[in-house]
Design a protein around this motif. Structure first.
Motif, PDB file in Angstrom:
ATOM      1  N   TYR A  96     -10.224  -5.002 -17.088  1.00 53.56           N
ATOM      2  CA  TYR A  96      -9.387  -4.253 -16.151  1.00 53.56           C
ATOM      3  C   TYR A  96      -8.035  -3.867 -16.742  1.00 53.56           C
ATOM      4  N   GLY A  97      -7.916  -3.905 -18.077  1.00 50.17           N
ATOM      5  CA  GLY A  97      -6.703  -3.416 -18.720  1.00 50.17           C
ATOM      6  C   GLY A  97      -5.521  -4.355 -18.652  1.00 50.17           C
ATOM      7  N   MET A  98      -5.800  -5.670 -18.592  1.00 48.35           N
ATOM      8  CA  MET A  98      -4.717  -6.653 -18.507  1.00 48.35           C
ATOM      9  C   MET A  98      -4.851  -7.697 -19.611  1.00 48.35           C
ATOM     10  N   VAL A  99      -3.727  -8.266 -19.988  1.00 46.40           N
ATOM     11  CA  VAL A  99      -3.711  -9.345 -20.973  1.00 46.40           C
ATOM     12  C   VAL A  99      -4.063 -10.659 -20.287  1.00 46.40           C
ATOM     13  N   SER A 100      -4.981 -11.399 -20.869  1.00 40.01           N
ATOM     14  CA  SER A 100      -5.247 -12.760 -20.405  1.00 40.01           C
ATOM     15  C   SER A 100      -4.309 -13.688 -21.171  1.00 40.01           C
ATOM     16  N   ALA A 101      -3.185 -14.006 -20.585  1.00 42.68           N
ATOM     17  CA  ALA A 101      -2.169 -14.814 -21.268  1.00 42.68           C
ATOM     18  C   ALA A 101      -2.125 -16.223 -20.691  1.00 42.68           C
ATOM     19  N   TYR A 102      -1.612 -16.345 -19.475  1.00 43.22           N
ATOM     20  CA  TYR A 102      -1.537 -17.669 -18.855  1.00 43.22           C
ATOM     21  C   TYR A 102      -2.931 -18.295 -18.753  1.00 43.22           C
ATOM     22  N   GLY A 106     -14.532 -10.363 -21.292  1.00 42.35           N
ATOM     23  CA  GLY A 106     -14.252  -9.869 -19.947  1.00 42.35           C
ATOM     24  C   GLY A 106     -15.416 -10.073 -18.994  1.00 42.35           C
ATOM     25  N   THR A 107     -15.731  -9.039 -18.227  1.00 41.28           N
ATOM     26  CA  THR A 107     -16.796  -9.171 -17.227  1.00 41.28           C
ATOM     27  C   THR A 107     -18.196  -9.035 -17.827  1.00 41.28           C
ATOM     28  N   ALA A 108     -18.286  -8.780 -19.143  1.00 38.99           N
ATOM     29  CA  ALA A 108     -19.596  -8.587 -19.765  1.00 38.99           C
ATOM     30  C   ALA A 108     -20.369  -9.890 -19.904  1.00 38.99           C
ATOM     31  N   GLU A 109     -19.681 -11.018 -19.755  1.00 39.26           N
ATOM     32  CA  GLU A 109     -20.351 -12.292 -19.989  1.00 39.26           C
ATOM     33  C   GLU A 109     -19.739 -13.373 -19.116  1.00 39.26           C
ATOM     34  N   GLN A 154      -5.030   0.384 -14.428  1.00 37.78           N
ATOM     35  CA  GLN A 154      -5.760  -0.824 -14.043  1.00 37.78           C
ATOM     36  C   GLN A 154      -6.578  -0.556 -12.778  1.00 37.78           C
ATOM     37  N   ALA A 155      -5.935   0.108 -11.791  1.00 40.19           N
ATOM     38  CA  ALA A 155      -6.618   0.392 -10.530  1.00 40.19           C
ATOM     39  C   ALA A 155      -7.830   1.284 -10.757  1.00 40.19           C
ATOM     40  N   GLY A 156      -7.694   2.245 -11.675  1.00 42.28           N
ATOM     41  CA  GLY A 156      -8.815   3.124 -11.979  1.00 42.28           C
ATOM     42  C   GLY A 156      -9.982   2.378 -12.582  1.00 42.28           C
ATOM     43  N   LEU A 157      -9.696   1.451 -13.502  1.00 42.28           N
ATOM     44  CA  LEU A 157     -10.755   0.645 -14.114  1.00 42.28           C
ATOM     45  C   LEU A 157     -11.430  -0.239 -13.073  1.00 42.28           C
TER      46      LEU A 157
END
Length: 264
Positions: A133-139, A160-163, A240-243
């Motif tokens: 969704y175009g975001m960094v997985s940081a925390y 991401g959501t692929a697995e 992000q909203a578009g994705l």
């Protein structure tokens, strides 16, 4: 109220109660969670706790995408409401067990990252949708890197959501300490919490504090980098909203041979 709590014989059961939203956390839920953990600090009748989600389909799916959280226009500041939803963030050192039934993803890792150990049903899955969704997985990645091998965290965060990480694999790598039949994670976790509650309180809390001290310095240093990484790496909110909208139209299907996400 979006949080249900009940206590008996020294054990508190904390239930995220938004099953219609897969127990996603909005601002009210975040505030209620923080207040719950802080209240337990002063409640001598609570000596251990279990946190779980209602409905059986999901433990928690992270921050509710419809929760409006305005962000300051600075890469040095991130207003993240999930930073304060965990017991350790609220200075609670009574033992907390997470009981997972169904999905646990994204912002759920703030809670899982601050539980002392995890018990999950065999139908549970773990995944991190941020990159999709175009975001960094940081925390989220920092919290999970404290609980599982780095390569496993990297694969989960980057795919991401692929697995999805299945319960059996989560148990094999040590993320989960015990597997149960579907629907029984909370019941088993309550039995384990009853054992903890029966131990002398001060030694138990001291042991919890010592265990967390072992990794606290590394975690604090890693988390300090998160705001800038998020500010630099996240796509603009409208993209992000578009994705997210595109994935919703497609039914969130991606990855596995059957068209759905690959579960390993």
């Amino acid at each position: 109220m979006t949080i249900r709590t009940q206590a008996e014989d020294g054990v508190a059961l904390v239930t995220l109660d938004r099953p219609e939203r897969h127990n996603a956390i909005d601002l009210d839920t975040a505030a209620e969670l923080a207040a719950t953990w802080r209240a337990f600090r002063f409640d001598d009748t609570v000596r251990a706790a279990v946190v779980t989600g209602a409905g059986g389909r999901a433990f928690c799916t992270g921050l509710d995408r419809f929760a409006d959280v305005p962000q300051p226009p600075s890469p040095y500041c991130i207003d993240d409401p999930l930073l304060h939803i965990g017991p350790k963030a609220n200075d609670l050192w009574k033992p907390v067990i997470a009981a997972i039934d169904g999905m646990a993803c994204g912002g759920a890792f703030y809670l899982l990252g601050e539980a002392d150990f995890l018990i999950a049903s065999e139908n549970s899955t773990f995944f991190d949708p941020h990159t999709t969704y175009g975001m960094v997985s940081a925390y989220e990645s920092v919290f999970m890197a404290q609980r599982m091998p780095l390569g496993e965290v990297a694969r989960m965060a980057l795919m991401g959501t692929a697995e999805r990480l299945g319960a059996a694999r989560a148990y094999a790598i040590g993320l989960v300490s015990e597997l149960t039949a579907p629907g029984e994670a909370a019941e088993v976790a309550l039995r384990r919490a009853a054992v903890l509650a029966a131990q002398p309180t001060e030694p138990v809390q001291g042991t919890v504090r010592a265990l967390w001290a072992a990794k606290e310095a590394a975690r604090a240093h890693a988390l300090a980098h998160a705001p800038q990484l998020i500010a630099l790496g996240n796509l603009p909110p409208e993209r992000q909203a578009g994705l997210f909208a595109a994935r919703t139209r497609d039914g969130g299907q991606e990855g596995g041979r059957d068209g759905g996400p690959l579960v390993r």
